[in-house]
Design a protein around this motif. Structure first.
Motif, short mmCIF file in Angstrom:
data_model
loop_
_atom_site.label_atom_id
_atom_site.label_comp_id
_atom_site.label_asym_id
_atom_site.label_seq_id
_atom_site.Cartn_x
_atom_site.Cartn_y
_atom_site.Cartn_z
N ASN A 122 -5.05 19.20 -4.34
CA ASN A 122 -4.28 18.69 -5.48
C ASN A 122 -4.45 17.18 -5.68
N ASN A 123 -5.05 16.47 -4.72
CA ASN A 123 -5.43 15.08 -4.97
C ASN A 123 -6.46 15.00 -6.09
N LEU A 124 -7.34 16.01 -6.13
CA LEU A 124 -8.37 16.09 -7.17
C LEU A 124 -7.83 16.71 -8.44
N PRO A 140 -6.90 2.60 -9.38
CA PRO A 140 -7.80 2.96 -8.27
C PRO A 140 -7.00 3.61 -7.14
N ALA A 141 -7.69 4.38 -6.30
CA ALA A 141 -7.01 5.02 -5.18
C ALA A 141 -8.00 5.28 -4.06
N THR A 142 -7.45 5.50 -2.88
CA THR A 142 -8.24 5.89 -1.71
C THR A 142 -7.66 7.18 -1.15
N VAL A 143 -8.51 8.16 -0.87
CA VAL A 143 -8.09 9.42 -0.25
C VAL A 143 -8.75 9.51 1.12
N TYR A 144 -7.93 9.60 2.16
CA TYR A 144 -8.41 9.72 3.54
C TYR A 144 -8.52 11.20 3.90
N VAL A 145 -9.71 11.63 4.30
CA VAL A 145 -9.99 13.05 4.50
C VAL A 145 -10.20 13.36 5.98
N ALA A 146 -9.48 14.36 6.47
CA ALA A 146 -9.73 14.93 7.79
C ALA A 146 -10.73 16.07 7.61
N THR A 147 -11.95 15.88 8.12
CA THR A 147 -13.08 16.71 7.69
C THR A 147 -13.06 18.14 8.21
N ALA A 148 -12.36 18.43 9.29
CA ALA A 148 -12.36 19.79 9.83
C ALA A 148 -11.70 20.78 8.89
N ILE A 156 0.87 -1.18 0.00
CA ILE A 156 0.00 0.00 0.00
C ILE A 156 0.90 1.23 0.00
N LEU A 157 0.81 2.01 -1.06
CA LEU A 157 1.61 3.23 -1.17
C LEU A 157 0.90 4.37 -0.44
N ILE A 158 1.68 5.17 0.27
CA ILE A 158 1.14 6.32 0.98
C ILE A 158 1.69 7.61 0.39
N TYR A 159 0.76 8.49 -0.01
CA TYR A 159 1.10 9.83 -0.48
C TYR A 159 0.30 10.83 0.35
N HIS A 160 0.68 12.09 0.24
CA HIS A 160 -0.10 13.17 0.82
C HIS A 160 -0.50 14.14 -0.30
N GLN A 161 0.45 14.93 -0.77
CA GLN A 161 0.18 15.86 -1.85
C GLN A 161 0.86 15.40 -3.14
N VAL A 162 0.30 15.86 -4.26
CA VAL A 162 0.98 15.78 -5.55
C VAL A 162 1.04 17.21 -6.07
N LEU A 163 2.23 17.80 -6.04
CA LEU A 163 2.40 19.22 -6.31
C LEU A 163 2.58 19.49 -7.80
N GLU A 164 2.08 20.62 -8.24
CA GLU A 164 2.30 21.02 -9.63
C GLU A 164 3.78 21.31 -9.87
N ALA A 165 4.45 21.86 -8.88
CA ALA A 165 5.88 22.19 -8.99
C ALA A 165 6.55 21.95 -7.65
N PHE A 166 7.85 21.80 -7.65
CA PHE A 166 8.62 21.52 -6.45
C PHE A 166 8.46 22.64 -5.41
N ASP A 167 8.30 22.26 -4.15
CA ASP A 167 8.17 23.20 -3.04
C ASP A 167 9.35 22.97 -2.10
N ARG A 181 8.62 21.54 1.21
CA ARG A 181 8.01 20.21 1.19
C ARG A 181 8.78 19.33 0.20
N PRO A 182 10.07 19.16 0.42
CA PRO A 182 10.89 18.42 -0.55
C PRO A 182 10.53 16.94 -0.64
N TYR A 183 9.80 16.44 0.33
CA TYR A 183 9.41 15.03 0.38
C TYR A 183 8.13 14.76 -0.40
N GLU A 184 7.42 15.82 -0.83
CA GLU A 184 6.18 15.64 -1.59
C GLU A 184 6.49 15.50 -3.07
N VAL A 185 5.82 14.57 -3.73
CA VAL A 185 6.08 14.34 -5.15
C VAL A 185 5.45 15.44 -6.00
#
Length: 310
Positions: A85-87, A100-108, A19-30, A33-37
């Motif tokens: 950016n997941n969407l 297929p993918a699953t996105v876990y949402v923190a609703t607050a 199971i791969l875990i991601y958080h963000q998928v950025l349009e450009a490098f930040d 947040r160097p660890y975000e793809v």
């Protein structure tokens, strides 16, 4: 090289689920947040797993685990928190490769407020700022390496505080520096539904993203059950999957937490401890892992190695 790795994967790691875990998928490098793809990196990640693995939904993975037989080289893709950016960035790439993918949402964080950790990182992300007031002292920010070190120290200082104290600590950083909030980066309720309507499974990630272990059982149950109810109302779909915030078993959650997640009606839950899952494993403590390598063959090799040794 990829073909050899694929053969080794088939011969030596049968009946395992990655199971791969991601958080963000950025349009450009930040740089904060160097660890975000980025979209470019995520694209070749998905191209690689589409070609050399068998991407399946988490719902199907749970069914196969219970039946005792997974597809060859089974893999799931998951995202934590509920970033916009997941969407806007990740979902078109997932659709491109039919993954297929699953996105876990923190609703607050669907009503305009960012995750507390992102608010901290964004304080250090303005290259025009040379210093910040931190805990009453003026601190020189320096280069990006120094900024990341300073931000990491603040994240660790605040992470395990009760929710109200944590948020107050973040707000004090903004108030002391007279800084405005950046543009929100989380999905709102309508965008969560839009993502669900694209075929992405929506999972729960609590309401406020607390460290569940530090809460009372009643507070824990409220966080996990209220999140589920909100997401089901927004999407019109059952919410069967859950991700523990922070997610390290023993440090961030306990056996009691797992039982409360089960009581709330979730069928699976994922931790952030590295590893794979096999038939017979606890569906409410599924392990995850994502290689961090910058080249495709190293990414592939580390992912195969994780299936052989963990």
């Amino acid at each position: 090289m990829h073909s050899l790795l694929s053969v080794a994967n088939s011969l030596l790691s049968g009946n395992k689920l990655s199971i791969l875990i991601y958080h963000q998928v950025l349009e450009a490098f930040d740089p904060m947040r160097p660890y975000e793809v980025t979209a470019e990196v995520f694209d070749w990640h998905m191209a690689l797993i589409s070609r050399y693995f068998t991407p399946i939904s988490l719902t199907d993975a749970a069914k196969y685990l219970e039946q005792g037989k997974l597809p060859d080289k089974a893999i799931c893709v998951t995202f934590d928190d509920g970033y916009l950016n997941n969407l806007t960035v990740a979902q078109p790439i997932l659709a491109k490769y039919k993954i297929p993918a699953t996105v876990y949402v923190a609703t607050a964080f669907t009503e305009g407020a960012d995750m507390w950790n992102d608010r901290v990182l964004d304080l250090f992300n303005d290259a025009q700022l040379s210093s910040l007031i931190i805990e009453g002292e003026s601190v020189t920010l320096g280069d990006w390496e120094k900024r990341n070190q300073l931000a990491a120290a603040q994240l660790m200082r605040l992470k395990y505080l009760p929710i109200d104290e944590r948020l107050a600590g973040v707000q004090k950083l903004y108030d002391d520096n007279n800084l405005a909030e950046p543009t929100p980066r989380m999905m709102n309720a309508q965008q969560v539904k839009q993502l669900a309507d694209c075929g992405v499974e929506i999972g729960g990630h609590t309401v406020n993203h607390p460290i569940l272990k530090v809460l009372s059982p009643e507070q824990q149950f409220d966080e996990v059950s209220r999140c589920k109810a909100q997401l089901e109302q927004w999407t019109g779909k059952p919410v069967k999957h859950f991700a523990y915030p922070n997610g390290s078993y023993g440090k961030d959650l306990t056996d009691e937490t797992v039982e409360l997640v089960k009581k709330a009606g979730y069928e699976t839950a994922v931790v952030t401890d590295w590893g794979t899952s096999s038939p017979g494993d606890d569906l409410l403590r599924l392990k995850r892992f994502t290689p961090w390598d910058s080249s495709a063959w190293k990414f592939h090799a580390r992912l195969v190695k994780s299936r052989l040794t963990i």
